[in-house]
Design an enzyme around this catalytic site. Structure first.
Site, PDB file in Angstrom:
ATOM      1  N   LYS A  23       0.448  -0.604   0.383  1.00  0.00           N
ATOM      2  CA  LYS A  23      -0.193  -0.264   0.064  1.00  0.00           C
ATOM      3  C   LYS A  23       0.980   1.153   0.036  1.00  0.00           C
ATOM      4  O   LYS A  23       0.438   2.466  -0.339  1.00  0.00           O
ATOM      5  CB  LYS A  23      -0.877   0.342   0.976  1.00  0.00           C
ATOM      6  CG  LYS A  23      -1.690  -0.948   1.077  1.00  0.00           C
ATOM      7  CD  LYS A  23      -3.135  -0.272   2.028  1.00  0.00           C
ATOM      8  CE  LYS A  23      -4.474  -0.956   1.784  1.00  0.00           C
ATOM      9  NZ  LYS A  23      -5.486  -1.540   2.433  1.00  0.00           N
TER      10      LYS A  23
ATOM     11  N   LYS B  30      -4.480 -12.225  -5.550  1.00  0.00           N
ATOM     12  CA  LYS B  30      -5.956 -12.800  -5.379  1.00  0.00           C
ATOM     13  C   LYS B  30      -6.856 -11.233  -5.612  1.00  0.00           C
ATOM     14  O   LYS B  30      -6.976 -10.204  -5.984  1.00  0.00           O
ATOM     15  CB  LYS B  30      -5.353 -11.893  -3.368  1.00  0.00           C
ATOM     16  CG  LYS B  30      -5.695 -10.929  -3.516  1.00  0.00           C
ATOM     17  CD  LYS B  30      -5.718 -10.829  -1.810  1.00  0.00           C
ATOM     18  CE  LYS B  30      -5.962  -9.640  -1.428  1.00  0.00           C
ATOM     19  NZ  LYS B  30      -6.305  -9.352   0.344  1.00  0.00           N
TER      20      LYS B  30
ATOM     21  N   LYS C  70     -11.184  -6.414  -4.149  1.00  0.00           N
ATOM     22  CA  LYS C  70     -12.181  -4.919  -4.393  1.00  0.00           C
ATOM     23  C   LYS C  70     -11.778  -3.773  -5.597  1.00  0.00           C
ATOM     24  O   LYS C  70     -12.102  -3.463  -5.522  1.00  0.00           O
ATOM     25  CB  LYS C  70     -12.931  -5.373  -3.434  1.00  0.00           C
ATOM     26  CG  LYS C  70     -12.078  -4.449  -2.075  1.00  0.00           C
ATOM     27  CD  LYS C  70     -13.636  -4.598  -0.758  1.00  0.00           C
ATOM     28  CE  LYS C  70     -12.849  -5.232  -0.058  1.00  0.00           C
ATOM     29  NZ  LYS C  70     -13.373  -4.904   1.366  1.00  0.00           N
TER      30      LYS C  70
HETATM   31  P1  TYM Z   1     -10.265  -6.992   4.586  1.00  0.00           P
HETATM   32  O1  TYM Z   1     -11.069  -5.946   4.981  1.00  0.00           O
HETATM   33  O2  TYM Z   1      -9.170  -6.696   4.040  1.00  0.00           O
HETATM   34  O3  TYM Z   1     -10.505  -8.632   4.757  1.00  0.00           O
HETATM   35  C1  TYM Z   1     -11.403  -9.776   5.213  1.00  0.00           C
HETATM   36  C2  TYM Z   1     -11.302 -11.077   5.283  1.00  0.00           C
HETATM   37  O4  TYM Z   1     -11.370 -11.848   4.431  1.00  0.00           O
HETATM   38  C3  TYM Z   1     -10.876 -12.010   3.293  1.00  0.00           C
HETATM   39  N1  TYM Z   1      -9.991 -12.235   2.231  1.00  0.00           N
HETATM   40  C4  TYM Z   1      -9.379 -13.160   0.983  1.00  0.00           C
HETATM   41  N2  TYM Z   1      -9.873 -14.452   1.556  1.00  0.00           N
HETATM   42  C5  TYM Z   1      -9.469 -15.177   0.585  1.00  0.00           C
HETATM   43  N3  TYM Z   1      -9.645 -15.275  -0.506  1.00  0.00           N
HETATM   44  C6  TYM Z   1      -9.490 -13.334  -0.846  1.00  0.00           C
HETATM   45  N4  TYM Z   1      -9.277 -13.090  -2.141  1.00  0.00           N
HETATM   46  C7  TYM Z   1      -9.173 -12.716   0.202  1.00  0.00           C
HETATM   47  N5  TYM Z   1      -9.600 -11.203   0.082  1.00  0.00           N
HETATM   48  C8  TYM Z   1     -10.005 -11.097   1.924  1.00  0.00           C
HETATM   49  C9  TYM Z   1      -9.068 -12.005   4.428  1.00  0.00           C
HETATM   50  O5  TYM Z   1      -8.620 -12.708   4.774  1.00  0.00           O
HETATM   51  C10 TYM Z   1      -9.774 -11.312   5.803  1.00  0.00           C
HETATM   52  O6  TYM Z   1      -9.948 -12.159   6.914  1.00  0.00           O
HETATM   53  N6  TYM Z   1      -7.007  -6.514   9.260  1.00  0.00           N
HETATM   54  C11 TYM Z   1      -8.412  -7.546   8.104  1.00  0.00           C
HETATM   55  C12 TYM Z   1      -9.520  -6.926   8.899  1.00  0.00           C
HETATM   56  C13 TYM Z   1      -9.385  -6.707  10.488  1.00  0.00           C
HETATM   57  C14 TYM Z   1      -9.084  -8.479  11.082  1.00  0.00           C
HETATM   58  C15 TYM Z   1      -8.879  -7.261  13.109  1.00  0.00           C
HETATM   59  C16 TYM Z   1      -9.092  -9.329  11.076  1.00  0.00           C
HETATM   60  C17 TYM Z   1      -8.681  -5.821  11.358  1.00  0.00           C
HETATM   61  N7  TYM Z   1      -8.766  -6.415  12.766  1.00  0.00           N
HETATM   62  C18 TYM Z   1      -8.969  -8.734  13.876  1.00  0.00           C
HETATM   63  C19 TYM Z   1      -9.114  -9.868  11.894  1.00  0.00           C
HETATM   64  C20 TYM Z   1      -9.335  -9.886  13.321  1.00  0.00           C
HETATM   65  C21 TYM Z   1      -8.006  -7.053   6.622  1.00  0.00           C
HETATM   66  O7  TYM Z   1      -8.405  -5.531   5.908  1.00  0.00           O
HETATM   67  O8  TYM Z   1      -9.732  -7.124   6.461  1.00  0.00           O
END
Ligand code: TYM
Length: 331
Positions: free
Chosen positions: A113, A195, A198
């Site tokens: 990022k 991956k 969005k």
């Molecule tokens: P975020 O919002 O990017 O994604 C949310 C969840 O979706 C999963 N994910 C995927 N899994 C499989 N294939 C993909 N292409 C894919 N894209 C996204 C992510 O692994 C995630 O589980 N930092 C985190 C949010 C967060 C969080 C937390 C998660 C903040 N605090 C505490 C767990 C515990 C994030 O940006 O996820």
């Protein structure tokens, strides 16, 4: 015996994809009966990249409604908006004091990022994983169900828990990631080495949970495969492998069985069937979503109760941490 504790969250940064659904939300549903679950819409994390305030508000409620439409049950789990539990931020500050700049600078997501926005790199992007550690540690979380891309952040949360415990005495549970084998990393339909995300410029690369039937079918039919022409599960065919993973996870059938079904058949048949599988799977979620998003009162009651419950738990841990660090309690 006390139930083990689960925490996870999704950022409200625009429409959620099938990757978010398969990698995270789908796996949360089945944990609700066995665990003490906390699921948050992590809007504090979302502002580490520029947001239009009106969109952030809208997206936050949208993610909440998707959680509920997917089957999260407020009677079983605490479902809340991250900024409603400010204790996460207080703990995050304390954890910042034991976080190393070097380790934060090595986080892949930060490196990616920060390359995109070199000019006005904001500090929150850098400390993002510390807040994520606070989200998790403040509940004494045992298990964190996430996709593969969050593994490194989870490692950091584990390190911080250990470091705090060593420095100030046993306080935090060291959390374990819960990452499903298949579906942990759903890839872009247009470039199976990336991956599904969005933020992809090419909208044919992702399927949104709220995409309509025709859009889903069109995107799956356009998915990039290869010139080998045989439906099989190998690293040489990353496009087909990704589609097989999606097929397997959504139908609860082993990959080998699906491969057998397509012996002697081409990609056209395979993609046509998969398109229907995905469309059929997401349709009821979308229908429930349409109902829930209209009901603002219900949404409010869910996030209010969720935050009240979460705060009670978070405050307990925060007071303990503050005492250990040497802060004088006010009363
Ligand atoms: P975020 O919002 O990017 O994604 C949310 C969840 O979706 C999963 N994910 C995927 N899994 C499989 N294939 C993909 N292409 C894919 N894209 C996204 C992510 O692994 C995630 O589980 N930092 C985190 C949010 C967060 C969080 C937390 C998660 C903040 N605090 C505490 C767990 C515990 C994030 O940006 O996820």
């Amino acid at each position: 015996m006390e139930k083990q504790i689960v925490f996870s969250g999704v950022q409200p940064s625009g429409n959620l994809t099938l990757g978010n659904y398969i990698g995270a939300i789908k796996n949360w549903i089945k944990l609700q009966d066995e665990y003490d679950c906390n699921f948050s819409v992590v809007n504090l994390h979302a502002i580490t990249v520029p947001q239009v305030p009106a969109n952030l508000r809208k997206n936050t409620l949208e993610v909440l409604a998707i959680y509920l439409a997917a089957g999260l049950d407020p009677e079983k789990s605490d479902i809340f908006i991250q900024s409603h539990v400010p204790e996460h931020l207080e703990l995050s500050w304390i954890l910042n004091s034991i976080s190393y700049m070097g380790q934060l600078g090595r986080m892949t997501q930060y490196k990616e990022k920060s390359q995109k926005s070199e000019e006005n790199l904001n500090a929150a992007l850098f400390t993002y994983p510390v807040l994520m550690a606070a989200d998790i540690l403040i509940y004494g979380t045992d298990l964190v169900p996430v996709g593969e891309d969050q593994k490194q952040h989870l490692e950091l949360a584990r390190d911080l828990a250990d470091r705090f415990n060593n420095k100030y005495s046993e306080t935090f549970v060291v959390p374990e990631p819960l990452i499903q084998k298949e579906g942990a990393r759903i890839m872009s339909l247009q470039d199976p080495t990336k991956k599904m995300s969005k933020s992809d410029e090419n909208e044919n690369g992702y399927i949104l949970i709220l995409d309509d039937r025709d859009t889903i079918i069109r995107k799956v039919k356009r998915a990039v495969t290869d010139s080998i022409g045989i439906v099989q599960y190998t690293d040489e065919q990353p496009g087909v492998k990704n589609l097989l993973n999606i097929y397997s996870v959504l139908t609860d059938r082993p990959v080998e069985e699906i491969v057998k079904d397509y012996e002697g058949k081409g990609y056209g048949d395979f993609k046509g069937d998969l398109a229907i599988v995905i469309a059929d799977y997401l349709e009821p979620v979308r229908d429930r979503y349409e109902e829930i998003i209209k009901d603002k009162e219900y949404l409010e009651s869910v996030y209010k109760t969720g935050a009240e419950n979460a705060r009670k738990k978070a405050r307990k841990m925060l007071s303990k941490v503050q005492r250990k660090v040497g802060f004088i309690p006010m009363i």
